[in-house]
Design a protein around this motif. Structure first.
Motif, short mmCIF file in Angstrom:
data_model
loop_
_atom_site.label_atom_id
_atom_site.label_comp_id
_atom_site.label_asym_id
_atom_site.label_seq_id
_atom_site.Cartn_x
_atom_site.Cartn_y
_atom_site.Cartn_z
N GLU A 153 56.09 46.70 60.22
CA GLU A 153 55.02 47.17 59.34
C GLU A 153 55.38 46.99 57.87
N LYS A 154 56.67 47.09 57.56
CA LYS A 154 57.13 46.93 56.17
C LYS A 154 57.28 45.46 55.78
N GLY A 155 57.03 44.56 56.73
CA GLY A 155 57.09 43.13 56.42
C GLY A 155 58.50 42.55 56.41
N TYR A 156 59.45 43.27 57.02
CA TYR A 156 60.84 42.81 56.97
C TYR A 156 61.14 41.66 57.93
N ILE A 157 60.28 41.49 58.93
CA ILE A 157 60.58 40.49 59.97
C ILE A 157 59.71 39.25 59.75
N ARG A 158 60.34 38.10 59.68
CA ARG A 158 59.62 36.85 59.40
C ARG A 158 59.97 35.79 60.45
N PRO A 159 59.06 34.84 60.63
CA PRO A 159 59.36 33.75 61.56
C PRO A 159 60.66 33.04 61.20
N GLY A 160 61.42 32.70 62.22
CA GLY A 160 62.68 31.98 62.00
C GLY A 160 63.86 32.87 61.65
N PHE A 161 63.63 34.18 61.53
CA PHE A 161 64.72 35.10 61.18
C PHE A 161 65.62 35.36 62.39
N THR A 162 66.85 35.75 62.09
CA THR A 162 67.74 36.34 63.10
C THR A 162 67.84 37.83 62.80
N VAL A 163 67.67 38.64 63.85
CA VAL A 163 67.62 40.09 63.68
C VAL A 163 68.50 40.73 64.75
N ILE A 164 69.37 41.66 64.34
CA ILE A 164 70.09 42.47 65.33
C ILE A 164 69.93 43.95 65.00
N MET A 165 70.03 44.77 66.04
CA MET A 165 70.00 46.22 65.85
C MET A 165 70.73 46.84 67.03
N GLY A 166 71.33 47.99 66.81
CA GLY A 166 71.98 48.70 67.91
C GLY A 166 70.96 49.43 68.74
N ASP A 167 70.06 48.66 69.33
CA ASP A 167 68.97 49.23 70.11
C ASP A 167 68.41 48.14 71.00
N SER A 168 68.30 48.41 72.29
CA SER A 168 67.94 47.33 73.21
C SER A 168 66.52 46.79 72.99
N HIS A 169 65.64 47.61 72.42
CA HIS A 169 64.26 47.14 72.23
C HIS A 169 64.03 46.33 70.96
N THR A 170 65.12 45.89 70.36
CA THR A 170 65.05 45.01 69.19
C THR A 170 64.32 43.71 69.52
N CYS A 171 64.27 43.36 70.80
CA CYS A 171 63.53 42.18 71.25
C CYS A 171 62.07 42.21 70.81
N THR A 172 61.54 43.39 70.47
CA THR A 172 60.17 43.55 69.95
C THR A 172 59.86 42.57 68.82
#
Lengths: 176, 426
Positions: free
Chosen positions: B107-126
């Motif tokens: 919602e904050k616009g932090y995720i963009r196409p082509g990005f690599t994203v990790i988080m200590g949470d299994s539902h990061t696949c969202t």
């Protein structure tokens, strides 16, 4: 903590044992690994399995089936094994995050083919099985009542390096 | 040979290949919450390495138990809060501004196409809904991400899931993903990226695509992923409008990430969605899935609408449409948790909160809460919950409780009757 890849094994005869069963979410409010110690496998319901039992307290190796550690990414699952002295899991397959968490902490999540897992479970019918893993040689020696069986296993060069260097933080810090 | 979107992202982010088949990637977003991050923070302090690789690429939120319910959760929140301040994280969300991570960060616009994203949470696949490679990781991977901005993965293999036909009336993204997981099994996609494609995905909103990708992990998938298109551009436009001369230009630019027509897949699966009915889980694994009608009449004690799967505005609208002018059954406790403050605020403005309240729902603040049995609706032994969340593991929402996963529409209908109900039958 030094990792030890040998000792008495406990056999968890089910597929898809998830990380909620290994360590329930209500304990995720702890901020140290040691605090997790009493709760290993607390929510696992399995015939003949007692999460408070002596067999579990003595266990140093877990032998299990497919897709072990599925579900939540919580590293509390490998940690609860670590602080209880269980540094080796031997299974047919793992959930990706759990497997990576084990190796990242310098511990072993060994995959064996179904026939080897079946052989280990059959072996466990004869009495207590103790297991000794030679990481370098990629060999497992399982012994029960004076009899021993040997199994060889595959491990990626990366996972082996993580175990030998103590884990991912050490490896990454030295390299990046 | 062409490449998949995941392969393109891996290639563009490759920092190192220490061993054959091990790819160490540069990470664009390291996302943190208060459950899995504090141990990483403590370990970094203990090592004398309390640093962050980039305070604009690390985002943090307190979301799992908030406001804190006891001393232990207060300490976790404080550890994250103090760390975020100490390192001057540009984006940290505390009480009043916080929401469920996988709803808030997109919602904050932090995720963009082509990005690599990790988080200590299994539902990061969202976050793969945006055409990003987004993977849940453990605390050690998170710690290295915070310190070095890298993470190691195996070479990604991809399962292509073609969702053909069209969504029937009263059937939603949640029904589609439950059905797909039922077909794949809980480890059917282990070490795989699940690429969702086809006309059904093309016609979905970003909210629906996030619901789809959110549950990729329930089939063992590393990431769910959708091709970034006009829908993605429309959602992200407030955040990217200065980067592109027009939306068309953004659509064209995003297309560079699309999987090539001759890309190689581990598997290609085709599903006809036109005949799909609403889905629900039974038992304790997310691949135990049936048509809702097959479980119809099962009594429930609680109905929970919210979470990173189905706590977005579109989900609340769907539920409100069914609840409008109706009361929930006396035997049922209804709980709704809008996933972010913005969703809460929009729902208020649209009159949706009033509809929930008039129906007899308890409206809680945005939090993960009951989904993992931590707060705000934990079950007692023997109780049954109809939930829009993503996991039905034994004990998940409280020891001895049973969780049936379903869409917001099915959950709303179930709340009204007190028994599992196909909303189309109301």
């Amino acid at each position: 903590m030094e990792k030890i890849f040998k000792g008495p094994a406990i056999f968890l005869d089910r597929n898809d044992i998830n990380t909620d069963e290994i360590i329930p979410a209500k304990y995720l409010t702890e901020v140290t690994k040691e605090a997790l110690k009493p709760y290993m496998l607390e929510d696992l319901k399995l015939e003949g399995f007692d999460p408070r039992g002596e067999t579990l307290k003595n266990a140093r190796v877990v032998v299990t089936r497919e897709n072990f550690g599925c579900g939540s990414s919580r590293e509390h699952a490998p940690w609860v094994f670590e602080v209880n002295g269980v540094h080796t899991i031997i299974g047919q397959s793992y959930a990706r995050i759990f497997r990576q968490n084990m190796f990242n902490g310098g511990m072993l999540a060994i995959e064996l083919p179904k026939e080897d897992i079946d052989a280990l479970f059959a072996f466990s019918q004869q009495g207590e099985v103790t297991i000794d893993v030679d990481v370098e040689a990629q060999q497992i020696k399982a012994c029960c009542g004076g009899q021993c069986q040997d199994f060889s296993f595959e491990i990626s060069a990366f996972d082996k390096a993580l175990v030998q260097s103590g884990g991912w933080v050490e490896f990454a810090d030295a390299r990046y | 040979m062409g490449k998949t979107i995941a392969e393109k992202i891996f290639e563009s982010h490759l920092r190192d290949e220490p061993f054959e088949g091990t790819k160490v990637l540069d990470i664009d977003r390291v996302l943190c919450h208060e459950i899995t991050t504090p141990v990483a923070i403590a370990d970094l302090e203990w090592r004398g390495k309390d640093r962050v690789f980039d305070n604009t690429k690390i985002k943090a939120v307190i979301d799992h138990v908030t406001p804190s319910k006891d001393t232990k959760t207060a300490i976790q929140a404080k550890m994250l809060r103090d760390w975020a301040r100490r390192h001057d994280l540009q984006d940290f969300f505390d009480v009043g501004r916080n929401g469920v991570c996988h709803a808030l960060f997109p919602e904050k616009g932090y995720i963009r196409p082509g990005f690599t994203v990790i988080m200590g949470d299994s539902h990061t696949c969202t976050h793969g809904a945006f055409g990003a490679f987004a993977a849940g990781v453990g605390t050690t991977d998170l710690e290295v991400g915070i310190l070095k901005g890298v993470c190691a993965f195996r070479e990604p293999a991809t399962i292509r899931v073609n969702l053909n036909g069209c969504l029937p009336e009263g059937v939603f993204a949640k029904d589609v993903i439950l059905y797909v997981i039922g077909q794949l099994g809980v480890n059917g996609a282990t070490d795989r990226v699940i690429e969702f494609a086809g006309p059904v995905v093309d016609g979905m909103t970003m909210e629906a695509r996030m619901t789809l990708c959110n549950m990729a992990i329930e089939a063992g998938g590393t990431c769910g992923i959708c091709m970034p298109d006009r829908v993605t551009v429309d959602y992200l436009w407030p955040f990217i409008q200065n980067d592109y001369v027009s939306k068309e230009a953004a659509v064209a630019d995003f297309a560079k990430w699309h999987s090539d027509a001759d890309a190689e897949y581990d598997q290609v699966l085709d599903f006809n969605i036109s005949t799909l009915a609403p889905q629900v889980t039974f038992d304790y694994k997310p691949d135990c899935v049936k048509n809702v009608v097959d479980l119809a009449g099962t009594p429930v004690d609680q109905v929970y609408i919210g979470t990173c799967t189905n706590g977005r505005i579109e989900d609340l609208r769907i539920a409100a449409q069914i609840l409008k002018g109706r009361r929930i059954a006396d035997s049922v406790r209804g709980i709704v948790s809008p996933a972010t403050p913005k969703i809460f605020s929009d729902a208020l403005a649209e009159g949706i909160i009033q509809i929930f309240m008039d129906a007899g729902f308890c409206v809680t603040n945005p939090t993960c809460g009951a989904c993992l049995g931590m707060s705000n609706g934990v079950l007692a032994e023997g109780e049954v919950c109809a939930s829009t969340s993503n996991r039905n593991f034994n004990g998940r929402m409280g020891k001895g409780g049973m969780v049936h996963l379903m869409s917001p529409a099915t959950a709303a209908a179930t709340a009204i009757t007190g028994v599992i109900t196909d909303a189309r039958s109301l």
